[in-house]
Design an enzyme around this catalytic site. Sequence first.
Site, PDB file in Angstrom:
ATOM      1  N   HIS A  81      -6.525  -9.783  -4.068  1.00  0.00           N
ATOM      2  CA  HIS A  81      -5.529  -8.765  -3.679  1.00  0.00           C
ATOM      3  C   HIS A  81      -4.348  -8.753  -4.652  1.00  0.00           C
ATOM      4  O   HIS A  81      -3.194  -8.597  -4.217  1.00  0.00           O
ATOM      5  CB  HIS A  81      -5.042  -8.997  -2.246  1.00  0.00           C
TER       6      HIS A  81
ATOM      7  N   ASP B  94      -0.090  -6.511  -3.432  1.00  0.00           N
ATOM      8  CA  ASP B  94      -1.505  -6.237  -3.170  1.00  0.00           C
ATOM      9  C   ASP B  94      -2.081  -5.533  -4.391  1.00  0.00           C
ATOM     10  O   ASP B  94      -1.378  -5.315  -5.390  1.00  0.00           O
ATOM     11  CB  ASP B  94      -1.708  -5.429  -1.878  1.00  0.00           C
TER      12      ASP B  94
ATOM     13  N   GLU C 180      -9.804 -12.350   1.866  1.00  0.00           N
ATOM     14  CA  GLU C 180     -10.726 -11.404   1.244  1.00  0.00           C
ATOM     15  C   GLU C 180     -10.849 -11.589  -0.280  1.00  0.00           C
ATOM     16  O   GLU C 180     -10.935 -10.628  -1.020  1.00  0.00           O
ATOM     17  CB  GLU C 180     -10.294  -9.965   1.561  1.00  0.00           C
TER      18      GLU C 180
ATOM     19  N   ARG D  80       0.856  -1.202   0.000  1.00  0.00           N
ATOM     20  CA  ARG D  80       0.000   0.000   0.000  1.00  0.00           C
ATOM     21  C   ARG D  80       0.880   1.236   0.000  1.00  0.00           C
ATOM     22  O   ARG D  80       0.653   2.180  -0.725  1.00  0.00           O
ATOM     23  CB  ARG D  80      -0.931  -0.005   1.208  1.00  0.00           C
TER      24      ARG D  80
HETATM   25  C1  ACM Z   1      -6.310  -9.034   6.301  1.00  0.00           C
HETATM   26  O1  ACM Z   1      -6.377  -8.150   7.173  1.00  0.00           O
HETATM   27  N1  ACM Z   1      -7.016  -8.920   5.189  1.00  0.00           N
HETATM   28  C2  ACM Z   1      -5.461 -10.195   6.449  1.00  0.00           C
END
Ligand code: ACM
Length: 745
Positions: free
Chosen positions: A257, A184, A320, A155
């Site tokens: 991600h 990511d 996610e 990030r």
């Molecule tokens: C996470 O916080 N998505 C591992």
Amino acid sequence: MAITPNIRPAAAAIPNMIPQPDSVTPGEGSFTVTAATQVLCAGKQADCAWVAKYFTGLLKRSRGLQLSAGTGEQSGAISLRLSAGMGPEAYRLDIAPGGATVTASTRVGLLYGAVSLWQLLTQNNAAASSIEIAGMHITDAPRFGMRGLMVDSARHFESAKFIKSFIDTMVWHKLNVFHWHLVDDQGWRIEIKKYPKLTKVGAWRTPDEAGLKDIDPATGHPRPYGGFYTQKDVREIVAYAKARGITIIPEIEMPGHATSAIFAYPELGSGTAPIGVETGWGVFPQLYNVDDKTFTFLENVLTEVMGLFPGSYIHIGGDEAIKDYWKSSPKIQAQMKALGIADEKALQGYFTARIEKFLSAHHRRLIGWDEILEGGIPASASITSWRGLDGGIAAARSGHDAVLSPEKPLYFDWRQITGAGEAPGAGRVNMLREVYDFNPSLDALTPEEQRHIVGVQANTWTEYLTQEELVANAVFPRAAALAELAWSAAPKDWDGFMARMPAQYGRYRAMDIPHSEAAMKVKVESRYEAGRGAVTLSNQTSFGEIHYTLDGALPTALSPLYSAPLTVPLPAVVTAAAFREGHILSFPTIARVDLASLYRRDNQDMKFCDGRGAAVLDDAPPSGPRAVFQVNAVHPCWIWEKADLNGVSTITAAVGQVTASRKPGPMLAPSTPDGELEVHLDTCEGERIAVLPLAPAVKNDAITTLQAALAPRAGVHDVCFIFTRSKPDPIWAISWVQLGPPARP
Ligand code: ACM
């Protein structure tokens, strides 16, 4: 490594060391270190010589004492001894009038013993050319085999130099796993020779033009943001970490991600192709597809990754991964049918299993976030449990190793405290005390299952930690509480921990480590009361005694002791700090209390109308001072609770703009083209008592001060501040608000 039981005699006097050692026994007399003290290895062992040099470097940097290192045996020396028979990270430290001796069976054990000796020599901050330490015998070994910290370099990108210095700070806390989040949606950060576009394209994101301040004058367009580690950088960092007993676990996120990779190589994707490396924060729909060619790509990437990182674990993320694109892709659905896979969760299980098979064939172990459990995982896979402890417990019960890393309290990107003047971070708070108090009760697990809980880890995501200093500031001192949790099997003793913390803050200061003193620092809160200021002093941990002055002088332990709220004449200057046993615990807080300050609120001292998705962002305008805004980018709205509106007829608001990088919620329609700041009574739907048009602020990339009349209303009320707007970017934010005129009897 299994958890050792909490059985030990109560330690009489624990020296100011963190983490607390396993056993400390008082010894004879004392030992004094001066510039003439030598650090001696028994012979010419390279590992010992390296540790000797590391130790002398620490002492020089923190105390200004330069000791010389050599070989041999001599009374009055610091002796480093490698000797068989101790655990891989264990050490013994003996302090006696005739010298100090560190004994261990491995280089890292010796290093930890040397770090402990350095801590004994930095138990207070007094400048000294000779340091006396009491005679004692310490034996020490860790509770958990994996003691981790994760840093997100995707990030926001941290320099290789920062990563190395971070690794050193980990050693001083006896932490031994650096989990490196290298991929990511917002950036691919590791050079892969076979796929150059991963970094040529995937390492750079170009923020939207709208509302953006970072325009390159040379091109008239936004500057791309990014960076990556070359393989040479990575090799150097891995070697640097290895020398310090730290294993790096690289994380290559899949199947979600990974927008950065899919933008670089769109053929890897499964739905609508991305239009760029992601610039916002959140969870995005891009997922790898499940073609053989994509697995070949991932295997080729992992082959290069394995070539760079010798540790056994490779982290494949797996968190996610929302399945919208897999659900809506006829091709993926057909593949699932052909493979006999029932649903998309099971497809992620298939994905994980294929990667695990590949890693196993190369003698590596797969580890992923706890979501990977949902699709079923191969027997050898391990998990990092972040959504509470359930994932870790489920993993252990089914025979998988797990690292406990629950977001509450082990996400270090969450702020350490609320209030004006504090550093940016995610909106939620994990206090030092919460980290310290985290003690996973694993009683529900059998001893055999408990053996699968192999470690604990804290995670530092960097959406809002835009600069390296902010990363360090978020990690320290919470890493000290993590270290205690991960290393020490001793029963919890918060007061004992806090008694050892002033020395730790002293080390952070001496070593120039950015850190937060929020746990100790005095907070000054004041309100208007019958022509005077009613002032309350506190610190987050209620640790120590607060002493204050009202004459501008810096407080000492002899200044008045705070015991109850003060009533001060206006104007006043309150200067306060916490003390323990005569020693100051943090920098003093200086607060001017006058009519203006009593009718002013900083944005960080207001309440969010809606706390979800809130964060504290910093703003880096090309001109003007940097500002820190507490803002909910989805719903930018604040409440000043219990504002005294008696006699108030004007409002002044300092406002600025931030790039929010979140999808906005419903927007309140403006009545002028540039929008306005609206002020409502009691609730955000209540009477509108002031309107401040934003037109004068639009072109200012720094803070603009706006003023307007406020409809006079008597009494004490909650006041809501909300911006109207017709476009999502920029997000307007309040810096501070002043009610006026502050003319009072
Ligand atoms: C996470 O916080 N998505 C591992």
